[in-house]
Design a protein around this motif. Structure first.
Motif, PDB file in Angstrom:
ATOM      1  N   UNK A 113     -63.443 -23.250  51.038  1.00 14.41           N
ATOM      2  CA  UNK A 113     -62.137 -23.560  51.631  1.00 14.41           C
ATOM      3  C   UNK A 113     -61.261 -24.351  50.660  1.00 14.41           C
ATOM      4  N   UNK A 114     -61.841 -25.276  49.920  1.00 18.20           N
ATOM      5  CA  UNK A 114     -61.074 -26.035  48.926  1.00 18.20           C
ATOM      6  C   UNK A 114     -60.567 -25.099  47.837  1.00 18.20           C
ATOM      7  N   UNK A 115     -61.429 -24.203  47.407  1.00 20.71           N
ATOM      8  CA  UNK A 115     -61.040 -23.218  46.385  1.00 20.71           C
ATOM      9  C   UNK A 115     -59.905 -22.333  46.895  1.00 20.71           C
ATOM     10  N   UNK A 116     -60.038 -21.883  48.134  1.00 21.74           N
ATOM     11  CA  UNK A 116     -59.012 -21.044  48.742  1.00 21.74           C
ATOM     12  C   UNK A 116     -57.698 -21.813  48.887  1.00 21.74           C
ATOM     13  N   UNK A 117     -57.766 -23.047  49.315  1.00 20.97           N
ATOM     14  CA  UNK A 117     -56.581 -23.882  49.456  1.00 20.97           C
ATOM     15  C   UNK A 117     -55.900 -24.071  48.106  1.00 20.97           C
ATOM     16  N   UNK A 118     -56.693 -24.326  47.079  1.00 18.07           N
ATOM     17  CA  UNK A 118     -56.141 -24.487  45.734  1.00 18.07           C
ATOM     18  C   UNK A 118     -55.442 -23.205  45.275  1.00 18.07           C
ATOM     19  N   UNK A 119     -56.044 -22.079  45.571  1.00 18.12           N
ATOM     20  CA  UNK A 119     -55.452 -20.786  45.201  1.00 18.12           C
ATOM     21  C   UNK A 119     -54.100 -20.589  45.896  1.00 18.12           C
ATOM     22  N   UNK A 120     -54.039 -20.909  47.189  1.00 17.44           N
ATOM     23  CA  UNK A 120     -52.784 -20.781  47.924  1.00 17.44           C
ATOM     24  C   UNK A 120     -51.727 -21.752  47.397  1.00 17.44           C
ATOM     25  N   UNK A 121     -52.144 -22.966  47.063  1.00 15.01           N
ATOM     26  CA  UNK A 121     -51.197 -23.926  46.501  1.00 15.01           C
ATOM     27  C   UNK A 121     -50.618 -23.411  45.188  1.00 15.01           C
ATOM     28  N   UNK A 122     -51.474 -22.811  44.371  1.00 17.72           N
ATOM     29  CA  UNK A 122     -50.995 -22.264  43.096  1.00 17.72           C
ATOM     30  C   UNK A 122     -49.989 -21.129  43.334  1.00 17.72           C
ATOM     31  N   UNK A 123     -50.264 -20.279  44.314  1.00 21.18           N
ATOM     32  CA  UNK A 123     -49.325 -19.192  44.644  1.00 21.18           C
ATOM     33  C   UNK A 123     -47.995 -19.744  45.122  1.00 21.18           C
ATOM     34  N   UNK A 124     -48.057 -20.747  45.995  1.00 22.28           N
ATOM     35  CA  UNK A 124     -46.824 -21.298  46.554  1.00 22.28           C
ATOM     36  C   UNK A 124     -45.982 -21.968  45.477  1.00 22.28           C
ATOM     37  N   UNK A 125     -46.634 -22.587  44.532  1.00 18.76           N
ATOM     38  CA  UNK A 125     -45.887 -23.256  43.471  1.00 18.76           C
ATOM     39  C   UNK A 125     -45.119 -22.250  42.614  1.00 18.76           C
ATOM     40  N   UNK A 126     -45.614 -21.012  42.562  1.00 19.29           N
ATOM     41  CA  UNK A 126     -44.938 -19.964  41.786  1.00 19.29           C
ATOM     42  C   UNK A 126     -43.697 -19.439  42.509  1.00 19.29           C
ATOM     43  N   UNK A 127     -43.671 -19.634  43.808  1.00 17.61           N
ATOM     44  CA  UNK A 127     -42.512 -19.178  44.576  1.00 17.61           C
ATOM     45  C   UNK A 127     -41.344 -20.126  44.337  1.00 17.61           C
ATOM     46  N   UNK A 128     -40.151 -19.587  44.120  1.00 15.71           N
ATOM     47  CA  UNK A 128     -38.985 -20.421  43.809  1.00 15.71           C
ATOM     48  C   UNK A 128     -38.419 -21.090  45.043  1.00 15.71           C
ATOM     49  N   UNK A 129     -38.638 -20.527  46.186  1.00 22.74           N
ATOM     50  CA  UNK A 129     -38.052 -21.114  47.385  1.00 22.74           C
ATOM     51  C   UNK A 129     -38.959 -22.157  48.051  1.00 22.74           C
ATOM     52  N   UNK A 130     -40.150 -22.502  47.462  1.00 21.88           N
ATOM     53  CA  UNK A 130     -41.053 -23.489  48.031  1.00 21.88           C
ATOM     54  C   UNK A 130     -40.836 -24.820  47.312  1.00 21.88           C
ATOM     55  N   UNK A 131     -40.591 -25.877  48.112  1.00 27.77           N
ATOM     56  CA  UNK A 131     -40.356 -27.201  47.547  1.00 27.77           C
ATOM     57  C   UNK A 131     -41.528 -28.095  47.933  1.00 27.77           C
ATOM     58  N   UNK A 132     -42.031 -28.874  46.946  1.00 31.02           N
ATOM     59  CA  UNK A 132     -43.134 -29.814  47.196  1.00 31.02           C
ATOM     60  C   UNK A 132     -42.585 -31.020  47.933  1.00 31.02           C
TER      61      UNK A 132
END
Length: 142
Positions: A113-132
């Protein structure tokens, strides 16, 4: 009392029996099984003297047989308790192994689950419309 007279050494034999009953022998190994031979050896006597004069040593022989039976009963009870404890230990060991397997499976699931969460976070960071939501210099960011 003359050492050659019949019944000689009777007090020593009874004393030896008492020491064996109390598991405090002086001449034989601790925990020795109570028998005519062992009592005689503990008393420092020849075991054949008891067998030769059974009439003279009748009370001693009765006591030896009684205490031997008690010792045998205690030993059987102790062996039963040991067997029961060994079975309980085996059961607890199996249960412990089962809990260890469950714990390892939970850890593996958490890591996945941590690995999966990290993968999703990496994908979201690549999206231009996602703000941290956490500022980049914050101690909460990782």
């Amino acid at each position: 009392m003359n050492s050659n007279s019949k019944g000689a050494g009777l007090p020593e034999l009874f004393d030896a029996l008492i020491r064996l009953v109390e598991n405090k022998p002086e001449r034989v190994k601790k925990g020795s099984k109570i028998s005519l031979r062992i009592v005689a050896l503990e008393a420092g006597k020849d075991p054949s003297i008891i067998r030769k004069d059974r009439e003279i040593y009748a009370h001693l022989i009765e006591d030896i047989e009684r205490y031997a039976a008690i010792q045998k009963e205690k030993s059987a009870k102790k062996n039963g308790q040991v067997a029961e404890l060994k079975a309980r230990i085996a059961k607890l060991r199996i249960e412990s192994e089962r809990f260890e397997d469950l714990w390892k499976a939970a850890l593996a699931r958490e890591l996945f689950l941590i690995e999966q969460l990290d993968e999703y976070e990496q994908r979201w960071k690549k999206q231009t419309n996602v703000v941290d939501f956490v500022p980049s210099g914050s101690p909460l960011s990782h």
